[in-house]
Structures are given as structure tokens and as C-alpha cells.
Design an enzyme around this catalytic site. Structure first.
Site, PDB file in Angstrom:
ATOM      1  N   HIS A   1     -10.767  80.756   9.662  1.00 25.11           N
ATOM      2  CA  HIS A   1     -12.134  80.416  10.069  1.00 25.11           C
ATOM      3  C   HIS A   1     -13.121  81.477   9.564  1.00 25.11           C
ATOM      4  CE1 HIS A   1     -15.216  78.843  12.975  1.00 25.11           C
ATOM      5  NE2 HIS A   1     -15.658  80.085  12.828  1.00 25.11           N
ATOM      6  N   GLU A   2     -12.846  82.723   9.913  1.00 24.09           N
ATOM      7  CA  GLU A   2     -13.755  83.794   9.491  1.00 24.09           C
ATOM      8  C   GLU A   2     -13.776  83.919   7.976  1.00 24.09           C
ATOM      9  OE1 GLU A   2     -15.826  84.740  11.535  1.00 24.09           O
ATOM     10  OE2 GLU A   2     -14.793  83.986  13.308  1.00 24.09           O
TER      11      GLU A   2
ATOM     12  N   HIS B   1     -16.288  81.652   6.620  1.00 25.73           N
ATOM     13  CA  HIS B   1     -17.633  82.246   6.683  1.00 25.73           C
ATOM     14  C   HIS B   1     -17.820  83.253   5.548  1.00 25.73           C
ATOM     15  CE1 HIS B   1     -19.110  80.554  10.410  1.00 25.73           C
ATOM     16  NE2 HIS B   1     -18.173  81.099  11.163  1.00 25.73           N
TER      17      HIS B   1
ATOM     18  N   HIS C   1     -18.680  81.543   2.460  1.00 22.82           N
ATOM     19  CA  HIS C   1     -20.064  81.063   2.487  1.00 22.82           C
ATOM     20  C   HIS C   1     -21.014  82.180   2.035  1.00 22.82           C
ATOM     21  CE1 HIS C   1     -23.111  78.530   5.080  1.00 22.82           C
ATOM     22  NE2 HIS C   1     -23.276  78.334   3.787  1.00 22.82           N
TER      23      HIS C   1
HETATM   24 ZN   LIG Z   1     -17.591  80.661  13.140  1.00 20.78          ZN
END
Ligand SMILES: [Zn+2]
Length: 684
Positions: free
Chosen positions: A469-470, A473, A476
């Protein structure tokens, strides 16, 4: 004495305007003079814009604003990261001192009438300025930013907006520090004889936590999720589970100087006042006006769409747990500190799967490699460790990110372990954002996790999902390819920002990822096919519980922020009344209770915005479904389209970006299927 913030950083990747911070030389006392200088410098930069005798142009106003504040951003980037990841009393004091000063500083710029006049003039003429699409969006969003700060309000209301913003900044800081204090302060010290039920990984982690806290030879459970959750899952000692659980859910809720209840009262009252000054009925209405969801009713609709089916599923789960407990001779009703324990037993019985059997296959190093290689296959990135670069803590690892052809893309700092100087949770942040404005600037991104350190560190499947998940990010931020700094990477709407992170989690569960990277830490053998099959089959298990604890927190957030009168809230009574109203199952606690709900009260980012995870899950589940439809989870054409979402930052409207990737608007069915809520979906 020299202050590194006033020097040119000679660390590698010192591309303009600045490079990797020389962590080995930065001391707490370097921050205040650098902050003071940075604020003065950016005020002077703004004064130069407003003092320009020429008529406003995009270049002399909007672009000049993009160029301002760089010194302050550089210092602030280092400070806020260190204060979250590796804080000290000295840094905490500076954070408290400077939080209201920064709030005042940014409001001074946001409410500068001469600056707003220039922006408003350009905004009125925006159709005639011959702007590129990213420039037009930048102008529109800058204008909106001024308006939402109160630039159109009469002078006394503006002054009040500034005062509220300053006070909120102080309250947010204190709130976070109180939670950290409680997490640091509390420990459950155990003897060997107290460890019944705990598998090796949990014993090792508890022994390691004891060593770090000077309790060599004993075992320590802390309030970090990575410590207390396994304890609640495995400890056969119901009495100790209750002790740990009650301490965990009471963080921030006790008389004395670290009580978060009065802070919440003041925060929600101020936010409501702020919203009313801006002409909205509630803070949620104000907040959601600038979101992908657009309004409160759209958010409510989504949350209620899953709430009913989730409760039904949780009730069925509870019945199974109760049967299991009775079979084991526990005749009392399931309590919240029992849920995880019996859920694990049912999971073992039903799917013949045991967390302690799975974990040896989830070695941190291998999962990091899996995240890297997935980014290689999808987006063509490569990672090279750079142990020569300075870090702020020995646990941090630095990687250079390149294209496959060796072209530099950015730096990645990976800070994986829990420690008492780090706030809880997992998050991504940046030291430097990508931009192409006055020359190419590559990003420097950090991921923080709170894994329990072990020899080796073994993750649960959930931990590995958090890592992915991280990492989503991070991508991104790292794949960002935009012109202007304020449109960089994750600077998108809050209910869109979880799409790149959450969709990335799906690649962990892809069978070929697991069969390649889930390898036993002793034998190196890949996870047996049979275990893998059972592991994946068990993924919907306990999703009633997971959906209930999350959705209740999101509904609580919305209730706190949709009131039109928030004066004198009795926090505990309010929480109780909301949970009663929505029919919260007694055996399940809300995922974050108000007094340690940092998303809501340690900052305003996720206030009236905790729903964003579920909102984005509609997008990520639907988006990943597109890959499944091609039959290839690494489909190159689709990966190229997805890369556009990761690289566009805030240069385009989020729904437009999504539909360009998917070919249509998102649908909720994939989310319901993913959470196993489809069968029970009635007329909710
Ligand atoms: Zn998040």
C-alpha cells in the site's frame, strides 16, 4: 556554528534546488533559525509579486508563486518527516512552538488581498490567457484555494479564520503528541510463563521490544498495532488480552495532561465555526465540496451501502466464533478482546490455515523485493541500494530508483520498523517533490511502516499488504511527471489519493507474486501450493469484522463533522450515541476511537475524509478487475494506462483520469465481491 540549511548540500543527487538532506549533520537547533529565515524569505517573495507594477500575467503571478517558499519547503520537509519518524523532546518542542507560526504564515499569504486580486484577475480572464491544460487547472485550483481560505470574506471574518487556523494547528500537534506519549508510556512486561499461545514470531518480537526497552530476558507488548494485534490474536491468556486491549483503546482517553478529549471538543467546535464563516452548514459540507465525492450525501450513500451487509456478515462470523469458544470451554459471550483470538482459531479450522504457519514465508526482505520487481514489470523501474548515503536512523535503507536503461528517477527511503520515537501507523511522505518547472527535479520519497523487528523480520499477510500500500503511494510520488510543484505526485483530492496505493496491494495477492517471493526464511522453499491456495481462499474470512470496524470509524468521522452545532461535545457520550444509532456490534470496536483517531484530529487532512479509503476501494477493486479481464495481471497496455494515473499528479480531474484508464466510470460490484459482501447485499 554552521547550519546545514544555509549551505549547499553536497550529498549526491543534489539536483536543484536541493538534494538528499545531510542527515548526519542536522541537529534540532538548526531548525528554528532556518524556519524564521524561510518564512521571511517567502513573505519577501510574495511581496515582490504583489509589488510588481506590471499587470498580472500567469508568469509573473502564478508561476512566481510556484517558485516562492522553496527554502521553507526544504527545511519543513526535513523537519516534519523527522518529527514523525524519529522524534525527540527537542523536535516536539519546536513542533509545538512553530505549528501556530506556520499556520499564521500560510494564512498571511492565503489572505493577502493584493495577491488574491492578481489571482482573481487572471481567473476572470482565464479563457483568454492561452494556457495549457495543466496551467489552466493550476490557476483554477489556486484561485479556489484562496477562496476556501476565506479570501472573499470581510476583514473581521478573515481575522477570525486566521485565528482558528492557528489554534487548530496547535491542537493538532498536541493531539498527535499525546497519542505518541501514551504509546511510548505503556508496556505490558511479561515473563516466559505468560506467553501461552504465542507463536515464535510473536515471542521473538516481544523479546526484541523488551531488549529495546532495557528489559533484557523479559517480553514486552507495546501499543503499536504490530505488537498488540498479534498478542490479541494468539495469547491464550484472556486476562492479559483484556489488559492489553483496554490500554490500546484508551489511548488519549484519561484525566491529566495527555487527555485528548478536551482537544477534540475544541477542534470540532472550531472546524464548525470555520465552515459557517465560509457559508456551509457543517464542516463536512465545506470539506467535501472540494472532493471527488462532491457532497456529504454521496459519502453517506456509499458507507450505508456496505454497512448493512457488513453487519450481517459480522453477525454470522460472531456466531462461528461463539461456537468455537464454547467448544473450548469458554461460556461467556465473545468480548472485543476475544474476537481476534477466536477468529484465528476458526480460520485455522475452516481453512486449515495458521498465521504462524504462513508468517515464515513472508520475510520482509523478500516482500520488499516483490514490491520492487512488481514496479519493474508494470512500470519499468529498477532499484539499487545506496548504503553510502546518509540516513537519520540506522534502520532506514536508501535506494536509487532508475528506469531500466539507467536514467535516474528518484530516491526511495524505506523506514520499516516500529520504535518509540516514531508515530504509529504507516505512511508515505516526501523530502523533495518532482517538478519540471525550472529544470527537472527528481523526487525523494519515504515510506514508513511500523513492523516489529525480528531476526529475520517476518510479516503477516496484512503487514505485507501495508508494505505494498505505502509502496503504491511511493510510486505516485516517484512516477510523477508534472511541470509545477504544487501539482506534483500525491497532491490530488484526498478521496483519489488512496487509489494508487490500494490498487497496488492487489499485486501482492497475485499467485505468481506469492509463489516467487513468499519463501520460507530457513529453507528458502517457496510457499507450498496447497498452503497458498488455502491462504487465498481465506482472504474473505473475517471481512465482516474488518468492514464493520472501518465503516463505523468512517461514519463516526462523518457524524463528528456534519453537525451544525458542535459546542461542548462530550466526546465519549457522542461516540456512544453514534455507535448506538448505527447499531454497532458490541463485540467489535471501532477501528480508531476518537481520542487516538489521528486521521481526524492530528491534522485536518482526513477530517470528514476517512471514508476516502472505501471511496478509493470502489476504484481500486474495479480498476484491478480490468487486469483480471485481460487474463494477465501485468498486461502491458493496461499498465501503461495505469501509469498515467501515477504520473499525472493533480494536472487532471480525477474522474477523467480514471475513466481514461478504465474506459468507463467505476462500479461498486468488484468491491463488494472483493470483501465477500455480495451474497448478503439486499436493499441496503
Ligand atoms: Zn494510504
Amino acid at each position: 556554528m554552521s547550519n546545514p540549511f544555509f549551505e549547499t548540500w553536497t550529498t549526491p543527487f543534489g539536483l536543484p534546488p536541493f538534494g538528499l538532506p545531510p542527515f548526519d549533520r542536522i541537529q534540532a537547533e538548526h531548525f528554528p533559525p532556518a524556519f524564521d529565515h524561510g518564512m521571511a524569505e517567502s513573505i519577501a517573495e510574495i511581496a515582490a509579486i504583489t509589488g510588481n507594477p506590471d499587470a498580472p500575467t500567469f508568469a509573473n503571478t502564478i508561476e512566481a508563486m510556484e517558485r516562492s517558499g522553496r527554502f521553507l519547503n526544504r527545511v519543513g520537509g526535513v523537519f516534519w518527516n523527522l518529527n514523525s519518524s524519529n522524534t525527540t523532546d527537542a523536535l516536539e518542542t519546536i513542533a509545538r512552538d512553530y505549528a501556530p507560526k506556520f499556520a499564521q504564515h500560510s494564512m498571511r499569504i492565503a489572505l493577502d488581498p493584493a495577491l488574491f486580486a492578481r489571482v482573481a484577475d487572471l481567473y476572470e480572464r482565464r479563457g483568454t490567457l492561452d494556457l495549457a491544460p495543466d496551467q489552466l487547472r493550476l490557476l483554477e485550483r489556486q484561485h479556489l484555494g484562496f477562496v476556501r481560505s476565506g479570501a472573499l470574506l470581510p476583514p473581521d471574518a478573515k481575522a477570525r479564520m486566521t485565528a482558528i487556523t492557528e489554534r487548530l494547528a496547535t491542537l493538532h500537534t498536541l493531539f498527535g503528541q499525546n497519542v505518541l506519549h501514551d504509546e511510548k508510556d505503556w508496556q505490558l512486561v511479561l515473563e516466559e510463563s505468560d506467553l501461552a499461545g504465542l507463536p515464535d514470531f510473536a515471542r521473538n518480537a516481544a523479546a526484541q521490544a523488551a531488549r529495546e526497552r532495557g528489559q533484557e530476558g523479559k517480553y514486552v507488548i507495546t501499543l503499536a498495532r504490530s505488537s498488540v494485534e498479534p498478542f490479541l490474536t494468539f495469547s491464550a491468556r484472556r486476562d492479559l488480552r483484556q489488559v492489553a486491549y483496554e490500554a490500546w483503546i484508551r489511548r488519549g482517553e484519561h484525566e491529566g495532561e495527555h487527555d485528548n478529549r478536551p482537544l477534540i471538543r475544541e477542534i470540532v467546535a472550531l472546524r464548525t465555526e470555520q465552515a459557517k464563516l465560509m457559508g456551509y452548514a457543517s464542516y463536512a459540507d465545506f470539506k467535501l465540496d472540494d472532493s471527488m465525492a462532491k457532497d456529504t450525501s454521496a459519502v453517506e450513500r456509499l458507507l450505508l451501502q456496505v454497512w448493512g451487509p457488513a453487519k450481517e456478515k459480522a453477525a454470522a462470523e460472531r456466531a462461528e466464533l461463539q461456537d468455537c469458544a464454547r467448544a473450548e470451554g469458554m461460556n461467556e459471550p465473545i468480548a472485543p478482546w476475544d474476537w481476534r483470538y477466536y477468529a484465528e482459531k476458526v480460520r485455522q479450522a475452516k481453512y486449515d490455515i495458521d498465521e504462524a504457519e504462513v508468517k515464515p514465508y513472508f520475510v520482509l526482505e523478500n516482500m520488499v523485493r516483490a514490491a520492487f520487481d512488481t514496479a519493474g514489470r508494470l512500470f519499468g523501474l529498477a532499484f539499487t541500494e545506496r548504503p553510502d548515503l546518509p540516513v537519520y536512523h540506522p534502520d532506514v535503507r536508501v535506494y536509487e530508483v532508475t528506469e531500466k536503461d539507467g536514467r535516474h528517477v528518484g530516491l526511495f527511503l524505506h523506514d520499516n520498523f516500529a520504535r518509540s520515537s516514531k508515530r504509529s501507523g504507516a505512511w508515505m511522505s516526501s523530502y523533495r517533490d518532482q517538478e519540471n518547472f525550472d529544470g527537472a527535479v527528481s523526487p525523494i520519497i519515504v515510506n514508513n511502516n511500523n513492523f516489529s523487528k525480528g531476526e529475520p523480520t517476518l510479516l503477516s499477510f496484512d503487514d505485507a499488504e501495508t508494505l505494498f500500500h505505502e509502496f503504491g503511494h511511493f510510486l505516485h510520488g516517484c512516477l510523477s511527471n508534472v511541470r509545477y510543484p504544487s501539482q506534483s505526485g500525491t497532491s490530488v483530492r484526498r478521496d483519489f489519493v488512496e487509489l494508487p496505493s490500494q490498487i497496488y496491494e492487489h499485486w501482492l495477492a497475485v499467485p505468481e507474486t506469492l509463489s516467487t517471493y513468499a519463501r520460507h526464511h530457513q529453507t528458502g522453499e517457496p510457499i507450498p501450493q496447497d498452503l497458498l491456495r488455502r491462504l487465498l481462499a481465506a482472504r474473505n474470512f473475517n471481512q465482516g469484522f474488518g468492514t464493520v470496524e472501518y465503516t463505523a470509524a468512517a461514519l463516526l468521522d462523518l457524524e463528528f463533522h456534519t453537525r451544525s452545532d458542535a459546542a461542548d461535545t462530550d466526546v465519549a457520550a457522542f461516540e456512544r450515541s453514534v455507535l448506538d444509532k448505527i447499531g454497532m456490534p458490541a463485540e467489535i470496536a471501532v477501528r480508531h476511537r476518537p481520542t487516538h483517531f489521528q486521521h481526524l484530529f492530528a491534522g485536518s487532512g482526513y477530517a470528514a475524509g476517512y471514508y476516502a479509503y472505501l471511496w478509493a476501494e470502489v476504484l481500486d477493486a474495479d480498476g484491478f478487475e480490468a487486469f483480471l479481464e485481460t487474463g494477465n495481471p501485468f498486461d502491458p497496455d493496461l499498465a501503461a494506462k495505469l501509469k498515467t494515473i501515477y504520473s499525472s499528479g493533480d494536472t487532471r480531474d480525477p474522474m477523467e483520469l480514471y475513466t481514461a484508464f478504465r474506459g468507463r466510470e467505476p462500479r461498486i460490484e468488484a468491491l463488494l465481491k472483493h470483501r465477500g459482501l455480495t451474497q448478503s447485499l439486499g436493499d441496503a
